[in-house]
Design a protein around this motif. Structure first.
Motif, mmCIF file in Angstrom:
data_model
loop_
_atom_site.group_PDB
_atom_site.id
_atom_site.type_symbol
_atom_site.label_atom_id
_atom_site.label_comp_id
_atom_site.label_asym_id
_atom_site.label_seq_id
_atom_site.Cartn_x
_atom_site.Cartn_y
_atom_site.Cartn_z
ATOM 1 N N LEU A 28 2.821 11.339 33.030
ATOM 2 C CA LEU A 28 2.274 10.507 31.955
ATOM 3 C C LEU A 28 0.998 11.123 31.381
ATOM 4 O O LEU A 28 0.768 11.066 30.172
ATOM 5 C CB LEU A 28 2.025 9.085 32.460
ATOM 6 N N GLN A 29 0.210 11.750 32.225
ATOM 7 C CA GLN A 29 -0.993 12.439 31.744
ATOM 8 C C GLN A 29 -0.603 13.603 30.825
ATOM 9 O O GLN A 29 -1.236 13.833 29.786
ATOM 10 C CB GLN A 29 -1.798 12.924 32.954
ATOM 11 N N GLU A 30 0.439 14.352 31.198
ATOM 12 C CA GLU A 30 0.907 15.465 30.364
ATOM 13 C C GLU A 30 1.427 14.958 29.023
ATOM 14 O O GLU A 30 1.201 15.587 27.981
ATOM 15 C CB GLU A 30 2.001 16.231 31.101
ATOM 16 N N LEU A 31 2.098 13.822 29.031
ATOM 17 C CA LEU A 31 2.602 13.255 27.778
ATOM 18 C C LEU A 31 1.461 12.850 26.854
ATOM 19 O O LEU A 31 1.594 12.917 25.635
ATOM 20 C CB LEU A 31 3.527 12.071 28.051
ATOM 21 N N ARG A 32 0.341 12.456 27.422
ATOM 22 C CA ARG A 32 -0.827 12.105 26.604
ATOM 23 C C ARG A 32 -1.341 13.319 25.829
ATOM 24 O O ARG A 32 -2.013 13.176 24.816
ATOM 25 C CB ARG A 32 -1.938 11.534 27.479
ATOM 26 N N HIS A 85 10.705 3.461 29.496
ATOM 27 C CA HIS A 85 11.552 3.344 30.695
ATOM 28 C C HIS A 85 10.734 2.816 31.873
ATOM 29 O O HIS A 85 11.189 1.925 32.594
ATOM 30 C CB HIS A 85 12.144 4.697 31.064
ATOM 31 N N HIS A 86 9.550 3.369 32.051
ATOM 32 C CA HIS A 86 8.711 2.923 33.164
ATOM 33 C C HIS A 86 8.353 1.453 33.010
ATOM 34 O O HIS A 86 8.419 0.685 33.965
ATOM 35 C CB HIS A 86 7.443 3.777 33.263
ATOM 36 N N ARG A 87 7.975 1.076 31.809
ATOM 37 C CA ARG A 87 7.561 -0.306 31.587
ATOM 38 C C ARG A 87 8.724 -1.274 31.861
ATOM 39 O O ARG A 87 8.538 -2.333 32.440
ATOM 40 C CB ARG A 87 7.066 -0.450 30.139
ATOM 41 N N ILE A 88 9.928 -0.902 31.464
ATOM 42 C CA ILE A 88 11.086 -1.780 31.641
ATOM 43 C C ILE A 88 11.602 -1.767 33.079
ATOM 44 O O ILE A 88 11.974 -2.794 33.635
ATOM 45 C CB ILE A 88 12.215 -1.377 30.662
ATOM 46 N N ALA A 92 12.136 -2.405 39.335
ATOM 47 C CA ALA A 92 13.392 -2.100 40.030
ATOM 48 C C ALA A 92 13.143 -1.261 41.277
ATOM 49 O O ALA A 92 14.041 -1.052 42.081
ATOM 50 C CB ALA A 92 14.361 -1.378 39.098
ATOM 51 N N GLU A 93 11.910 -0.774 41.425
ATOM 52 C CA GLU A 93 11.512 0.025 42.576
ATOM 53 C C GLU A 93 12.395 1.250 42.790
ATOM 54 O O GLU A 93 12.769 1.584 43.903
ATOM 55 C CB GLU A 93 11.453 -0.843 43.832
ATOM 56 N N ASP A 94 12.739 1.886 41.686
ATOM 57 C CA ASP A 94 13.493 3.150 41.749
ATOM 58 C C ASP A 94 12.691 4.213 41.007
ATOM 59 O O ASP A 94 13.141 4.780 40.019
ATOM 60 C CB ASP A 94 14.887 2.981 41.150
#
Length: 164
Positions: A28-32, A85-88, A92-94
């Protein structure tokens, strides 16, 4: 996402869950870093048709513009998708699946961004020069992205052999 040297070192004392948390945080840091670039390019492409000279462009330039716009759109979608995807899916703990799919989307998004940036350079070069300079410059830019963003890290992975 393949294991890095840090992920396989025995001196790192972390559980699988901690490693996935760290990997997701790093991703997520790289995406920023990547997102502002694609957003600026996308914004630039959205305002181009409102330029007074836009109706005067050639069919080739119009085609390059439209393909570049679509590539920037697809890059934006891929680079923002891991966050959605992460937010949704985070409850689900996957996290393993989230990290692996986010990594794939990020790589595809970066490839699309490289193509979109190459297209933008091609369009501007054609507007300025209308010559073989277009092919030379576009090829050089494409090779630059391919080498720095993909070739170099893949070569390092291949050189390091299995297991880092």
């Amino acid at each position: 996402m393949e294991a890095s040297d840090e992920d396989t070192r025995s001196d790192r004392d972390e559980s699988e869950k901690e490693r996935l948390d760290r990997n997701l945080g790093e991703l997520l840091q790289e995406l920023r870093i990547a997102l502002p670039g694609v957003q600026v390019l996308f914004a630039f492409l959205l305002v181009v048709p409102f330029n007074q000279r836009f109706p005067e462009i050639t069919t080739f330039q119009r085609t390059v513009y439209f393909i570049t716009l679509l590539l920037a759109t697809a890059a934006t979608a891929c680079l923002i998708a891991p966050t959605a995807h992460h937010r949704i899916e985070f409850r689900a703990e996957d996290k393993r699946r989230i990290v692996f799919s986010a990594t794939k989307l990020s790589i595809v998004g970066l490839a699309l961004l490289a193509c979109a940036m190459t297209g933008a350079v091609m369009l501007i070069t054609d507007l300025l020069y209308h010559s073989s300079t277009v092919a030379i410059v576009a090829s050089a830019v494409a090779l630059l992205f391919a080498g720095l963003w993909f070739g170099w890290p893949v070569k390092r992975l291949l050189d390091s052999g299995p297991g880092g």
